[in-house]
Design a protein around this motif. Structure first.
Motif, PDB file in Angstrom:
ATOM      1  N   ILE A 163       0.850  -1.190   0.000  1.00  0.00           N
ATOM      2  CA  ILE A 163       0.000   0.000   0.000  1.00  0.00           C
ATOM      3  C   ILE A 163       0.889   1.244   0.000  1.00  0.00           C
ATOM      4  O   ILE A 163       1.801   1.365   0.818  1.00  0.00           O
ATOM      5  N   GLN A 164       0.610   2.172  -0.881  1.00  0.00           N
ATOM      6  CA  GLN A 164       1.476   3.335  -1.063  1.00  0.00           C
ATOM      7  C   GLN A 164       1.361   4.347   0.066  1.00  0.00           C
ATOM      8  O   GLN A 164       2.359   4.865   0.563  1.00  0.00           O
ATOM      9  N   SER A 165       0.137   4.649   0.495  1.00  0.00           N
ATOM     10  CA  SER A 165      -0.060   5.709   1.487  1.00  0.00           C
ATOM     11  C   SER A 165       0.205   5.195   2.902  1.00  0.00           C
ATOM     12  O   SER A 165      -0.137   4.060   3.248  1.00  0.00           O
ATOM     13  N   THR A 166       0.797   6.062   3.716  1.00  0.00           N
ATOM     14  CA  THR A 166       1.065   5.713   5.118  1.00  0.00           C
ATOM     15  C   THR A 166      -0.238   5.523   5.882  1.00  0.00           C
ATOM     16  O   THR A 166      -0.360   4.617   6.713  1.00  0.00           O
ATOM     17  N   GLU A 167      -1.231   6.384   5.597  1.00  0.00           N
ATOM     18  CA  GLU A 167      -2.526   6.285   6.272  1.00  0.00           C
ATOM     19  C   GLU A 167      -3.217   4.965   5.938  1.00  0.00           C
ATOM     20  O   GLU A 167      -3.818   4.330   6.814  1.00  0.00           O
ATOM     21  N   GLY A 168      -3.102   4.552   4.681  1.00  0.00           N
ATOM     22  CA  GLY A 168      -3.710   3.284   4.272  1.00  0.00           C
ATOM     23  C   GLY A 168      -3.081   2.103   4.971  1.00  0.00           C
ATOM     24  O   GLY A 168      -3.775   1.182   5.411  1.00  0.00           O
ATOM     25  N   ARG A 169      -1.755   2.117   5.083  1.00  0.00           N
ATOM     26  CA  ARG A 169      -1.069   1.033   5.792  1.00  0.00           C
ATOM     27  C   ARG A 169      -1.458   1.009   7.268  1.00  0.00           C
ATOM     28  O   ARG A 169      -1.655  -0.065   7.846  1.00  0.00           O
ATOM     29  N   ALA A 170      -1.555   2.184   7.873  1.00  0.00           N
ATOM     30  CA  ALA A 170      -1.911   2.264   9.292  1.00  0.00           C
ATOM     31  C   ALA A 170      -3.309   1.705   9.535  1.00  0.00           C
ATOM     32  O   ALA A 170      -3.541   0.972  10.510  1.00  0.00           O
ATOM     33  N   LYS A 171      -4.260   2.043   8.659  1.00  0.00           N
ATOM     34  CA  LYS A 171      -5.624   1.541   8.814  1.00  0.00           C
ATOM     35  C   LYS A 171      -5.677   0.033   8.627  1.00  0.00           C
ATOM     36  O   LYS A 171      -6.397  -0.677   9.335  1.00  0.00           O
ATOM     37  N   ALA A 172      -4.910  -0.485   7.685  1.00  0.00           N
ATOM     38  CA  ALA A 172      -4.893  -1.931   7.433  1.00  0.00           C
ATOM     39  C   ALA A 172      -4.297  -2.679   8.624  1.00  0.00           C
ATOM     40  O   ALA A 172      -4.827  -3.714   9.051  1.00  0.00           O
TER      41      ALA A 172
END
Length: 246
Positions: A163-172
């Protein structure tokens, strides 16, 4: 999951509290076997439910577009029912053995409830057969679900890292972090208890390990899983003045 936590605590804790408060520490062998069967059945069911939850997280993160199609109501109901059925069927041979076994010498159980390891120590009967059954069942319903869970999380982590975005990785990561924490604690304690030869048992150490999954895991499960609940975060902020995490 919540029902399993409540039930396997309810099998042991009322009797423990009664024995402490009323100093009534006598239990029949039938009641002892039933207590052991109930405890092990709910524990085995929770093993399988944790693997089912890992598969659910795998589909949600690795194949989100097909999630509703795969994890439909009929599939989830059958999956959960299968976990409960296998959990109760898995532990029946152990209860049957403890009912038919001979016990000699001291009749004092070196444990705070009727645990299989303590009963095997008291038994004068041959224990090799029941130990073999324990290892075989542990391989299929202990290490099997554990391997499935680890495999699911290997794919999950691999997908998250892409996942490219940091926010997306954090949510996952937030989606599966609470479940992964419980998996590590629960699998680590239970497998270390039952997947060893009787000759290597240390009942004093085993009693301490048992306390973790009899009392601590059911206590922290609701807290760990609720930390992702937005309403709970708001309540925590009001009480402790903590910043709310997304």
């Amino acid at each position: 999951m919540s029902v399993a936590d409540i039930c396997f605590s309810s099998v042991t804790m009322p009797w423990i509290i009664n024995s402490i408060l009323l100093d009534n520490q006598v239990i029949s062998i039938t009641a002892c076997s039933l207590q052991m069967y109930g405890f092990m059945a709910f524990t085995s069911s929770e093993f399988l439910l944790l693997s089912a939850m890992a598969y659910d997280r795998y589909i949600a993160i690795c194949d989100p577009l097909h999630y509703l199609l795969i994890m439909n109501k009929r599939f989830c109901t059958g999956f959960a029912a299968g976990c409960w059925f296998l959990g109760f069927a898995d532990t029946f041979p152990h209860a049957w053995y403890t009912l038919r076994a001979c016990y000699c010498g001291s009749n004092k159980l070196n444990h705070f409830f009727c645990d299989l390891t303590a009963l095997l120590k008291m038994s004068c009967s041959e224990t090799h057969d029941i130990e073999r059954i324990t290892y075989v069942e542990g391989a299929f319903l202990g290490f099997g679900p554990f391997v499935l869970t680890v495999t699911s999380y290997a794919f999950i982590i691999n997908t998250i890292l892409k996942i490219q975005s940091t926010e997306g990785r954090a949510k996952a990561f937030s989606t599966c972090s609470s479940h992964l924490l419980i998996v590590v604690i629960f699998y680590g304690t239970t497998l270390s208890m039952y997947m060893r030869p009787t000759s290597t048992f240390s009942l004093e150490v085993n009693k301490m390990i048992t306390l973790v999954y009899v009392m601590i895991i059911p206590l922290i499960n609701p807290v760990v899983y609720s930390l992702r609940n937005r309403e709970l975060k708001k309540a925590l902020k009001m009480v402790f003045q903590l910043p709310i995490m997304n």
